[in-house]
Design a protein around this motif. Structure first.
Motif, mmCIF file in Angstrom:
data_model
loop_
_atom_site.group_PDB
_atom_site.id
_atom_site.type_symbol
_atom_site.label_atom_id
_atom_site.label_comp_id
_atom_site.label_asym_id
_atom_site.label_seq_id
_atom_site.Cartn_x
_atom_site.Cartn_y
_atom_site.Cartn_z
ATOM 1 N N THR A 130 9.626 -8.901 1.565
ATOM 2 C CA THR A 130 9.690 -7.453 1.103
ATOM 3 C C THR A 130 11.054 -6.695 1.895
ATOM 4 O O THR A 130 11.718 -7.484 2.785
ATOM 5 C CB THR A 130 8.575 -6.586 1.489
ATOM 6 N N PRO A 190 3.586 6.644 3.531
ATOM 7 C CA PRO A 190 2.583 5.613 4.026
ATOM 8 C C PRO A 190 2.948 4.319 3.439
ATOM 9 O O PRO A 190 2.750 3.365 4.133
ATOM 10 C CB PRO A 190 1.320 6.037 3.328
ATOM 11 N N GLU A 191 3.409 4.227 2.245
ATOM 12 C CA GLU A 191 3.600 2.964 1.514
ATOM 13 C C GLU A 191 4.529 2.077 2.320
ATOM 14 O O GLU A 191 4.716 0.901 2.618
ATOM 15 C CB GLU A 191 4.039 3.081 0.015
ATOM 16 N N GLN A 192 5.946 3.073 2.827
ATOM 17 C CA GLN A 192 7.024 2.525 3.511
ATOM 18 C C GLN A 192 6.741 1.975 4.835
ATOM 19 O O GLN A 192 7.135 0.891 5.310
ATOM 20 C CB GLN A 192 8.056 3.400 3.630
ATOM 21 N N ARG A 193 5.769 2.944 5.316
ATOM 22 C CA ARG A 193 5.289 2.159 6.761
ATOM 23 C C ARG A 193 4.478 1.167 6.696
ATOM 24 O O ARG A 193 4.454 0.108 7.808
ATOM 25 C CB ARG A 193 4.416 3.433 7.596
ATOM 26 N N ARG A 194 3.749 0.975 5.805
ATOM 27 C CA ARG A 194 2.798 0.022 5.809
ATOM 28 C C ARG A 194 3.627 -1.445 5.527
ATOM 29 O O ARG A 194 3.503 -2.376 6.225
ATOM 30 C CB ARG A 194 1.835 -0.049 4.426
ATOM 31 N N MET A 195 4.840 -1.340 4.413
ATOM 32 C CA MET A 195 5.555 -2.355 4.350
ATOM 33 C C MET A 195 6.212 -2.996 5.633
ATOM 34 O O MET A 195 6.320 -3.969 5.873
ATOM 35 C CB MET A 195 6.702 -1.840 3.436
ATOM 36 N N GLN A 197 5.172 -2.097 8.877
ATOM 37 C CA GLN A 197 3.961 -2.881 9.920
ATOM 38 C C GLN A 197 3.810 -4.388 9.277
ATOM 39 O O GLN A 197 3.667 -5.255 10.254
ATOM 40 C CB GLN A 197 2.771 -2.339 9.670
ATOM 41 N N GLU A 198 3.571 -4.461 7.964
ATOM 42 C CA GLU A 198 3.430 -5.800 7.756
ATOM 43 C C GLU A 198 4.481 -6.742 7.899
ATOM 44 O O GLU A 198 4.007 -7.878 8.232
ATOM 45 C CB GLU A 198 3.028 -6.001 6.251
ATOM 46 N N ASN A 201 4.256 -7.688 11.467
ATOM 47 C CA ASN A 201 3.320 -8.783 11.559
ATOM 48 C C ASN A 201 3.663 -9.967 11.367
ATOM 49 O O ASN A 201 3.283 -11.371 12.191
ATOM 50 C CB ASN A 201 1.811 -8.530 10.778
ATOM 51 N N LEU A 257 4.066 1.690 15.371
ATOM 52 C CA LEU A 257 3.730 0.677 15.035
ATOM 53 C C LEU A 257 2.836 -0.194 15.991
ATOM 54 O O LEU A 257 3.065 0.009 17.112
ATOM 55 C CB LEU A 257 5.192 -0.260 14.563
ATOM 56 N N ASP B 259 8.783 3.088 -4.717
ATOM 57 C CA ASP B 259 7.818 3.834 -4.133
ATOM 58 C C ASP B 259 8.553 5.355 -4.612
ATOM 59 O O ASP B 259 9.448 6.088 -3.846
ATOM 60 C CB ASP B 259 8.110 3.894 -2.503
#
Lengths: 323, 265, 113
Positions: A130, A190-195, A197-198, A201, A257, B259
């Motif tokens: 991503t 939230p979508e950008q933050r999730r991207m 964080q993943e 990880n 994060l 997005d």
């Protein structure tokens, strides 16, 4: 300069002593100076790996060059990946000069890469699925690289030091670029933050691995020790990893994060970070060229190289015709 | 500014912007795959410069109230693009991440054709009566000479070496000749562009290009395939494009479109 | 592979001048098949951010470099007799004359007179 005024009549042992005195006096060794084979081989190993890692490092980010979300990001990531190729060029030139006495050229380096005899950094064997990965690579993989490259700036080998100086200057742009990417995602939806964080990880373990195992006990060889002896480097793998954690863990937390390691904490008493050891067996496999993206990226490099063989043949011919 | 002037001006600006944008994108796909590491680095600078030029033109459109530069680059459909079709063609078969069989000869010839023309066009745009455009042309020209030098060197050397190289280059020349006509045209509003004082005539620029290319050809003992280049795969200036452009735009806008709530990247 | 690779991979040393009037400086080296190609490659390989006014490429095999042995021969002893620092006593000696012969309007600066 020591009191030796001629090398011609020295025995190999005396040359070695003279060489080691130069190292101890912080003199810089140049490409055509006398050096022990052991020193040359260490340099070749270190610098070809560094150089080819820069070249292979272009691939995980290259995926995101055309996809970069805005015109500005497109330009910046293009410049950044180009710099990595440029660093590869500088480093390969240093390695190629060291390989000369063995009659080897860049062609041999490429063939060694394709046959997996030549290794490159673990991080560049990993997928980057991503835009979040592009951000984490630019911020943290580059951040880790900056720490290890800065540590080697004072290396005893002159040509390597000069290349590193140039590289570190450009890396300061890269680290700003990386921060900027990460901040934009962290400030975002939230979508950008999730991207983001993943991606973090996914990259955490590779990042810890990046510095290499703690001691020769895990690696089974003594490269680090030799590099310290010859003043090619000034810190151990673990010292660098600790520096990395000190520099980045607070920033990661500041962005809200989380680090995917419940055991991670700073032990005040010991004065060091405690963390979940990465799987060093996995590390060895990755480095050997058995990582998730190793074959694909090597195939990409190999096919593009073979595909353009006619171009190199043509230019070699043109030169000869012109002479 | 009359509505007619503005309409014709924006047509011209989209042609300039889209040409550079798509051309730079195709160039950037070579990153990490060029025939020589040193060339990889040098080529990337050219692509960055070219993409930078596209940004300058998109900003001029933004200033005219046509929308944000990033939206113009990423959110328009292929039919709204005004680039010459030759520039959108893939570099070769295969994807840039999956066994690309990219054709260096095609890339060299396409860049040479385009950059010879771009320099002529920029010289003409210096006289444009739309001052912001004339200023942009002056700025962009400072980088153009080096680009041209780069591709001329490649062209000369590959045309005068091995038989294989010559054959590949001649094949690429034929292919580019087939569609260079679509780059040399101004499209349906061409006459108005000139009449309104935005740019010199299509015919004059084309003839200058032909003269310069013929001169380069003669240096390497090559004869042009026909009187002038053709437009075999449609007129991109009028919104006619190949499937390669749809594909390119999908890649270029994938993240930007991903997005819709995002206010920044 | 129909060609000997070494004919493609020639070494060129790259020199540049930052601005007019500045000395030429050695930068890095690159591999290129000929000088023309080396020149067009050099600019973007080494000057992506900094401005340059002039650029030279020299085929490495045309450079007569020194060996380590020869560089050792560059050791030298003090040569104060041929440098200004070997004449630091002049000011004091001029002053002595000035004091001895009264207040003539001769100015004495650091460099003597």
């Amino acid at each position: 300069m020591s009191d030796v005024t001629s090398l011609a009549h020295l025995t190999d042992e005396e040359k070695y002593e003279h060489f080691m005195r130069r190292i101890e006096n912080d003199e810089k060794i140049e490409a055509e100076d006398w050096m022990p084979d052991d020193y040359r081989e260490q340099l070749i190993k270190l610098i070809t790996m560094h150089g080819i890692s820069e070249i292979m490092g272009a691939f995980p980010e290259k995926e995101w060059v055309p996809k970069a979300p805005t015109l500005h990001r497109k330009l910046a990531i293009m410049a950044k990946v180009q710099d990595e190729m440029g660093h590869g060029q500088l480093l390969l030139r240093v390695a190629e000069d060291l390989l000369k006495p063995y009659g080897k050229t860049r062609e041999d380096i490429m063939q060694d890469l394709f046959s997996k005899r030549l290794k490159f950094h673990n991080v560049f064997h990993m997928p980057s699925p991503t835009w979040g990965d592009a951000a984490v690579i630019a911020w943290l993989v580059d951040g880790a690289a900056i720490l290890s490259q800065t540590m080697m700036l004072k290396t005893s080998y002159g040509p390597y030091g000069r290349a590193l100086k140039r590289i570190c200057q450009e890396e300061s742009f890269h680290s700003k670029h990386g921060e900027s990417l990460v901040l934009s995602l962290a400030e975002g939806t939230p979508e950008q933050r999730r991207m983001l964080q993943e991606a973090l990880n996914r990259w955490w373990e590779p990042l810890l691995m990046f510095f290499g195992p703690k001691s020769s006990k895990e690696t089974g060889h003594t490269n680090v020790d030799k590099n310290l002896k010859y003043k090619l480097r000034s810190k151990t793998n673990e010292e660098l990893r600790q520096e990395f954690l000190t520099k980045y863990v607070p920033k990661i937390k500041l962005l809200g994060l989380s680090v995917p390691d419940d055991t991670l904490h700073f032990d005040e008493e010991k004065g060091e970070w405690i963390y979940q050891e990465p799987d060093w067996q996995k590390f060895k496999e990755i480095i050997k060229g058995n990582g998730p993206k190793s074959d694909e990226r090597l195939a990409l490099r190999r096919s593009s190289y073979e595909n353009s063989q006619w171009v190199r043949d043509a230019l070699a011919e043109y030169r000869m015709a012109a002479v | 500014m009359t509505p007619e002037y503005k309409e014709v001006l924006t047509e011209l600006l989209f042609q300039l912007a889209d040409d550079d944008f798509i051309h730079a994108f195709r160039g950037s796909e070579w990153l990490g795959l060029a025939p020589h590491i040193e060339e990889d680095v040098a080529f990337s600078s050219i692509n960055q410069d070219t993409m930078g030029h596209a940004v300058i033109y998109y900003k001029l459109l933004e200033d005219l109230g046509m929308g944000a530069a990033d939206d113009l680059a990423h959110l328009r459909d292929a039919s709204a693009f005004r680039n010459g079709v030759l520039l959108e063609f893939k570099n070769g078969s295969g994807e840039y991440l999956d066994s690309p069989q990219y054709d260096w000869a095609f890339t060299v010839v396409r860049h040479l054709f385009y950059d010879v023309y771009k320099k002529i066009k920029l010289e003409a745009l210096k006289q444009s009566n739309y001052e912001p455009l004339a200023n942009a042309a002056r700025k962009i020209l400072t980088e153009q000479t080096y680009h041209l030098m780069h591709w001329q060197t490649w062209f000369r050397q590959l045309m005068q070496s091995t038989e294989e190289s010559r054959a590949r280059m001649e094949q690429a020349l034929l292919r580019c000749w087939e569609d260079m006509g679509g780059v040399l045209t101004y499209g349906q509003y061409g006459d108005e562009m000139t009449a309104l004082g935005l740019i010199g005539s299509e015919e004059a620029l084309k003839n200058t290009w032909l003269a310069e290319i013929t001169k380069l050809f003669s240096e390497v003992d090559y004869k042009k395939p026909s009187d002038e280049p053709k437009m075999a795969h449609g007129n991109g200036r009028n919104g006619e494009h190949s499937a390669d452009l749809d594909h390119a735009l999908k890649i270029l806008s994938e993240v930007y479109r991903s997005d819709s709530q995002a206010s920044g990247w | 592979m129909s060609q000997d690779q070494s004919t493609f991979y020639e070494e060129y040393e790259v020199f540049s001048r930052k601005k007019d009037g500045m000395p030429l400086e050695h930068r890095f080296s690159l591999l290129a098949p000929n000088a023309e190609m080396a020149l067009i490659l050099a600019k973007e390989n080494f000057f992506r951010r900094e401005p340059i006014a002039d650029l030279w490429v020299v085929k490495r095999s045309n450079i007569r470099k020194m060996t380590q042995e020869e560089r050792l021969a560059f050791g030298r002893l003090d040569k104060a007799y041929r440098e200004t620092k070997g004449y630091a006593d002049l000011v004091a000696r001029w002053r002595a004359f000035k004091e001895k012969n009264g207040d003539q309007e001769v100015e004495i600066d650091d460099a003597g007179i």
